[in-house]
Design a protein around this motif. Structure first.
Motif: not given
Length: 460
Positions: A259-270
């Motif tokens: 989940d933490q990587l999903l959150l980090d990559n969600g922000i990264t992609l944006f």
């Protein structure tokens, strides 16, 4: 001050050293801007310049062969280490943009299939729908005589595209709240990286409090999306990038992304898919306004291929000049005019010793203007990108998305999106610089305009 720092007509020296006093550094940055100061260092001191600033070894890197050395042939000796600590800690966490070593390799392997040219093409309906929505905004403003700030305008359209693509967000209110919060975080980290002294985060300053509010909002939004999807059958999850990240599994372990990587990559992609693409589009309108012959050729191509209906994939393939215009914008106005790599162990580059722990600043803005590789480098010439001319050029004389294994994962997505948006908007509008306005182009990490890019929208 000129719109863009002027380029030396002849090639600069190969290597050199620059050791300014703190007072000299401050004065030069104030008078020339950060970008102008870096261009002066390159012109006066060379393609590989050691900067004697502080205790840590620091090198400005311009020559394509040096870019190749760091990014390709000796890539094992360079990574995103100390130079990215603040971005890791405050903005992107351990996502693919800032991860290192094995965690980066694992994420890159999982995510790469989503960002191939074919993968990007799957988002064409979103790109078209959001651009059509934006066309109505400009129709309401065309011919009003009132200028718009172009980066702000382009941020709106790219934010809408990336939020639909990553999170399937379609609420304008949610879009604006999330966009505003992420941009607050980006501005905070960018400003913090440029300060000689950083205020501790625990101090309740207005800036710190704004950042923490924005961070809480972004984290809560993404975690809520994750929880909502897991509360329903997987077959009902929307077909967006977040679902792809949630469902893809490591081939060896079968594990999904935490989940933490999903959150980090969600922000990264944006961040990577919103701000940088918006800057490219903003400078595209500026370049067209300054080069009427290029604009006329672009319009002629668009008019010969496109009607009033939205473009298809086949239509885009018939718009090669439009794509060449985009590539030339990326050359003269790279959204990331420089990027850092950190040396892991001592190295030698063109006879210069690179101590372990050195910060290497790869200065693409200057590489793209190097007179040894670009004829008349300041001239905006999309025909530089004719296939035969591109093939004959040193491949590392152009690196707007970085280079080597750590080239930007979303480069195909961004290029495809920019091509489509340019085609749809330029088919209907032309944009003119506000009379009397001279934009002062500078950088605070990404390329921008200190006094705004004020332009008027006209119907074609």
């Amino acid at each position: 001050m000129p719109a863009v720092p002027e380029t030396s007509p002849t090639a600069p020296p190969t290597t050199g050293e620059y050791a300014p006093s703190r007072l000299e550094l401050i004065k030069t940055a104030r008078s020339r801007g950060r970008l102008g100061m870096m261009m002066d260092v390159w012109r006066n001191h060379g393609d590989l310049t050691r900067l004697r600033i502080g205790k840590r070894p620091f090198f400005l890197v311009v020559h394509p062969e040096h870019v190749r050395h760091i990014s390709v042939t000796h890539r094992q000796n360079y990574d995103k280490l100390q130079s990215y600590d603040e971005v890791r800690k405050l903005l992107l966490g351990g996502g693919v943009l800032t991860a290192t070593a094995e965690p980066w390799r694992q994420q890159r392997k999982l995510m790469a299939p989503f960002f191939t040219p074919r993968g990007a093409e799957k988002f064409l309906p979103i790109f078209i729908s959001d651009t059509q929505h934006f066309i109505e905004r400009w129709r309401a403003r065309q011919g009003s005589g009132q200028p718009v700030e172009m980066l702000t305008e382009m941020m709106l359209i790219t934010a809408r595209v990336i939020l639909h693509s990553v999170f399937s967000t379609d609420s304008d209110e949610t879009l604006l709240r999330f966009k505003g919060a992420v941009e607050t975080m980006i501005a905070f980290v960018s400003d913090r990286n440029n300060l000689p002294f950083r205020t501790p985060l625990w101090l309740p300053t207005p800036g710190n409090l704004r950042f923490k509010r924005a961070q809480r909002l972004v984290n809560a939004y993404i975690r809520q999306l994750l929880a909502q999807r897991r509360a329903i059958p997987e077959s009902q999850w929307p077909e967006d990038l977040l679902t792809k990240l949630m469902t893809t599994r490591d081939e060896e372990t079968g594990a999904t992304m935490a989940d933490q990587l999903l959150l980090d990559n969600g922000i990264t992609l944006f961040f990577a898919g919103h701000e940088t693409t918006a800057r490219t589009l903003s400078f595209l309108w500026y370049a067209l306004s300054q080069n009427p012959e290029v604009e006329a050729r672009l319009h002629a191509e668009l008019d010969s291929v496109l009607g009033d209906a939205p473009p298809t994939l086949d239509d885009l393939k018939k718009l090669p000049y439009t794509l060449r215009v985009v590539k030339e914008v990326l050359r003269l106005y790279p959204a990331a005019p420089f990027y850092a790599r950190d040396s892991i162990a001592e190295d030698s580059l063109d006879g210069v010793t690179i101590p372990a722990g050195s910060r290497m600043l790869l200065f693409s803005f200057a590489t793209h203007r190097h007179p040894a590789f670009w004829e008349d480098p300041e001239r905006f010439d999309p025909d530089r990108w004719l296939p035969e001319r591109e093939a004959a050029r040193d491949s590392h004389a152009y690196h707007p998305f970085a280079a080597g294994q750590r080239i930007c994962l979303g480069n195909n997505f961004s290029l495809f999106e920019t091509h489509l948006i340019t085609a749809m908007l330029a088919r209907r509008f032309k944009v003119r610089l506000e009379p009397g306005h001279t934009p002062h182009i500078d950088t605070a990490g990404t390329l921008g305009v200190r006094n705004g890019l004020w332009m008027r929208i006209e119907a074609r």
